[in-house]
Structure formats: structure tokens, C-alpha cells
Design a protein around this motif. Sequence first.
Motif, short mmCIF file in Angstrom:
data_model
loop_
_atom_site.label_atom_id
_atom_site.label_comp_id
_atom_site.label_asym_id
_atom_site.label_seq_id
_atom_site.Cartn_x
_atom_site.Cartn_y
_atom_site.Cartn_z
N GLY A 1 11.03 -7.19 10.38
CA GLY A 1 11.33 -7.41 8.97
C GLY A 1 10.56 -6.49 8.06
N GLU A 2 9.26 -6.31 8.35
CA GLU A 2 8.43 -5.44 7.52
C GLU A 2 8.84 -3.99 7.68
OE1 GLU A 2 3.89 -5.27 6.06
OE2 GLU A 2 4.14 -5.40 8.23
N VAL A 3 9.18 -3.61 8.89
CA VAL A 3 9.61 -2.23 9.14
C VAL A 3 10.87 -1.90 8.35
CG1 VAL A 3 10.65 -0.78 10.92
CG2 VAL A 3 8.48 -1.94 11.38
N ARG A 4 11.82 -2.82 8.36
CA ARG A 4 13.07 -2.58 7.63
C ARG A 4 12.83 -2.54 6.11
NH1 ARG A 4 17.62 -2.87 10.71
NH2 ARG A 4 17.33 -3.61 12.85
N ALA A 5 11.96 -3.40 5.62
CA ALA A 5 11.65 -3.39 4.19
C ALA A 5 10.99 -2.08 3.78
CB ALA A 5 10.74 -4.57 3.85
N PRO B 1 0.81 -1.23 0.00
CA PRO B 1 0.00 0.00 0.00
C PRO B 1 0.84 1.28 0.00
CG PRO B 1 -0.90 -1.58 1.55
CD PRO B 1 0.42 -2.12 1.11
N VAL B 2 1.94 1.28 0.75
CA VAL B 2 2.80 2.48 0.76
C VAL B 2 3.47 2.65 -0.59
CG1 VAL B 2 4.82 3.57 1.80
CG2 VAL B 2 3.16 2.40 3.26
N ARG B 3 3.93 1.53 -1.16
CA ARG B 3 4.59 1.60 -2.46
C ARG B 3 3.65 2.13 -3.53
NH1 ARG B 3 7.51 -3.57 -3.34
NH2 ARG B 3 9.44 -2.47 -2.81
N GLY B 4 2.38 1.80 -3.43
CA GLY B 4 1.43 2.24 -4.43
C GLY B 4 0.77 3.57 -4.14
N ALA B 5 1.10 4.19 -3.02
CA ALA B 5 0.44 5.44 -2.63
C ALA B 5 1.03 6.65 -3.36
CB ALA B 5 0.55 5.64 -1.13
N ALA B 6 0.17 7.61 -3.64
CA ALA B 6 0.62 8.90 -4.17
C ALA B 6 0.92 9.80 -2.98
CB ALA B 6 -0.46 9.50 -5.06
N LEU B 7 2.17 10.05 -2.73
CA LEU B 7 2.59 10.84 -1.59
C LEU B 7 2.87 12.28 -2.01
CD1 LEU B 7 4.97 8.27 0.16
CD2 LEU B 7 2.55 8.72 0.62
N PRO B 8 2.70 13.23 -1.11
CA PRO B 8 2.85 14.65 -1.48
C PRO B 8 4.30 15.06 -1.68
CG PRO B 8 2.40 14.43 0.85
CD PRO B 8 2.26 13.07 0.29
N ALA B 9 4.46 16.21 -2.30
CA ALA B 9 5.78 16.81 -2.43
C ALA B 9 6.16 17.45 -1.10
CB ALA B 9 5.76 17.84 -3.55
N GLY B 10 7.35 17.97 -1.04
CA GLY B 10 7.80 18.60 0.20
C GLY B 10 8.71 17.67 0.99
N THR B 11 9.17 18.16 2.12
CA THR B 11 10.11 17.41 2.97
C THR B 11 9.36 16.55 3.98
OG1 THR B 11 11.73 19.21 2.78
CG2 THR B 11 12.05 17.61 4.55
N PRO B 12 9.49 15.21 3.89
CA PRO B 12 8.72 14.34 4.77
C PRO B 12 9.49 13.94 6.03
CG PRO B 12 9.79 13.03 3.10
CD PRO B 12 10.21 14.46 2.86
N TYR B 13 8.74 13.39 6.96
CA TYR B 13 9.32 12.71 8.12
C TYR B 13 8.46 11.47 8.33
CZ TYR B 13 10.83 11.69 12.92
OH TYR B 13 11.32 11.09 14.05
N ALA B 14 9.10 10.30 8.46
CA ALA B 14 8.37 9.05 8.59
C ALA B 14 8.63 8.39 9.94
CB ALA B 14 8.76 8.09 7.46
N PHE B 15 7.56 7.82 10.49
CA PHE B 15 7.65 6.99 11.70
C PHE B 15 7.02 5.65 11.37
CE2 PHE B 15 5.85 5.12 15.49
CZ PHE B 15 6.87 5.25 16.43
N ILE B 16 7.82 4.57 11.47
CA ILE B 16 7.36 3.23 11.12
C ILE B 16 7.62 2.32 12.31
CG2 ILE B 16 7.48 1.40 9.40
CD1 ILE B 16 9.29 3.33 7.75
N ALA B 17 6.63 1.52 12.69
CA ALA B 17 6.81 0.60 13.81
C ALA B 17 5.98 -0.66 13.58
CB ALA B 17 6.41 1.26 15.12
N TYR C 1 9.02 -3.38 16.83
CA TYR C 1 8.40 -3.68 18.12
C TYR C 1 8.43 -5.17 18.43
CZ TYR C 1 6.45 1.04 18.76
OH TYR C 1 6.28 2.39 18.97
N TRP C 2 8.51 -5.99 17.37
CA TRP C 2 8.62 -7.42 17.56
C TRP C 2 9.27 -8.03 16.32
CZ3 TRP C 2 5.38 -10.93 14.62
CH2 TRP C 2 4.45 -10.28 13.80
N ARG C 3 9.74 -9.26 16.47
CA ARG C 3 10.37 -9.94 15.35
C ARG C 3 9.72 -11.30 15.17
NH1 ARG C 3 16.70 -10.87 15.65
NH2 ARG C 3 16.63 -8.58 15.65
N ARG C 4 9.32 -11.60 13.95
CA ARG C 4 8.67 -12.87 13.68
C ARG C 4 9.58 -14.04 14.09
NH1 ARG C 4 4.42 -12.50 10.81
NH2 ARG C 4 5.22 -10.66 9.69
N GLY C 5 9.05 -14.94 14.91
CA GLY C 5 9.82 -16.10 15.34
C GLY C 5 10.72 -15.84 16.52
N ALA C 6 10.67 -14.64 17.11
CA ALA C 6 11.53 -14.31 18.24
C ALA C 6 10.73 -13.59 19.31
CB ALA C 6 12.72 -13.44 17.80
N THR C 7 11.15 -13.73 20.56
CA THR C 7 10.53 -13.01 21.67
C THR C 7 11.46 -11.90 22.13
OG1 THR C 7 11.53 -14.35 23.43
CG2 THR C 7 9.48 -15.18 22.43
#
Length: 253
Positions: free
Chosen positions: A211-215, A191-207, A236-242
Motif C-alpha cells: 500500500g505504501e509503495v503504491r501511494a 519525507p519524499v513529498r517534502g524533499a527537495a529533489l534535483p532536476a534532470g531525468t530520474p529513475y526510482a526504485f521503491i520496495a 514485498y509484503w502486504r499489510r494483513g496478508a501473507t
Amino acid sequence: MTYDFFDVRVSAVSVLTPSAVRVTFTGRGLSSFVSGGRDQRFKLFFAAPGQAEAIVPRTPDWYLDWRAMDPAVRGIMRTYTVAEHRPDGFDVDFALHPGVTGPASAWAATARVGDPLLVLGPTVTDNGGVDFQPPPGTDWVLLAGDETAVPALAAIRSYIGNQLPVHTFIAAAPARCEPGGVHCPAGLLAPVRGAALPAGTPYAFIAGESGEVRALRRHLVRERGFDKRRVRFSGYWRRGATEDDLTAAPEGD
């Protein structure tokens, strides 16, 4: 002192969705528990199997002392976000993860009014448990996360108010998605890859899941041209790990 231990008790439990509950905590001395807002993190400690309560050394070097304890005896530590803070208490949202019996979700699934818990929380608003720090010159904000990140995203969205345009992507139950946000039932990247995002200087927070966060961070930096210093990401968590696995990992792993 930036953090301190607090003995709290459950004062209310409310079902948010079939896979999430909100637990309200109160306790003596909580006037000293001060949230920095946004994605404020803190620690919860659960009793180890066979223990009546979480055993945690309340010392200045508590973390080193806790690490030195027998893992089978010491309290089980988990990191959570303050969903809502008040002078006399605070709320925490727990994802129940159907089919997964981790100590935190198992505790939350059976939590009752009066149940005790030990927490380590901030005592000053300017503390290291807040990651959302948009620098000057930010024109708009991108927020993205899964069910575990919903409390942080909601608190950040409330903090921003009408100061900046916000584009939100949430991979969680529809009832947990904020109005105007993009519901991402199959994951965040497409969904993020396909989104039309605005121009200007962004700041992103991902959690969310590591694995998905890093991708998603790689996509924003390499394909979207985000300055990597303007992408704050947290697994916040890792698949297969505590969290125990991550705590036991060598430094820098």
C-alpha cells in the motif's frame, strides 16, 4: 536453465538490530548459484507444520506442480533478496517483525548453524529476479523502502557506486539506514513529498509494504511528474496478508 534448486545449510547467524538478523548459507554446488546483483530475488522453502523438511517437487514445471499440492503439506515458499553473494555461499537478511509469527521470521529467530533449507536460485546473472534497470539517459536515482527492502537498497547503492547521484529514503531502524540517507521512522510518503529533489531525468526504485509503495508511486508520477516507466515499484509484503494469500489470489489480482 535460469533457476535451480539448492540444498543449503546455515553457517552463521548474526544479529543486525533487535528486529533483523543476517543468516549465512553455504552448501555443495553453490558455485552454480549466480546473483545478478542489485535487488536479486530468489525463493526460500520452509517445512510445513508437521513436516520434517520442505516438500517441493523439483520438476521442470515445479511451480504448477507445487501449486497443485495440498497447501497443508507442500513447502512454504517465501521470496527474499540476496544481501551479499560469494562463490561459496550467500547472506540473507530477515526482518523479525516483533509480535508477528510468520514462517520465515519464526525460522530465522531460532536459526542455528547446521540448519538445512531448500532454495531456488538463479544460475545466470541475466535473470528475471532483478528489477533495478535504469534506462539510458538517467541523471539521478531515487531509492525508497522499508526494513524488508534494506538488502535490496544496499545492494543497489553498491552497484551504482559513483556513477549517478542517489537519494535514499529508508523506513527502518537507524542502524539499518545508510549514511546520507533519510531516516523515515513514520513512513516514506511524507519525507519524499517534502524533499527537495534535483532536476534532470530520474529513475526510482521503491520496495516495501504494498500500500505504501503504491501511494509513493502515485505521488512521484502524479505530483512530481516522473515518467511512470521510470518508476520501478515492488510490494514485498502486504499489510494483513501473507505470501500464501498472494499466491492463492487469482491471476492479475
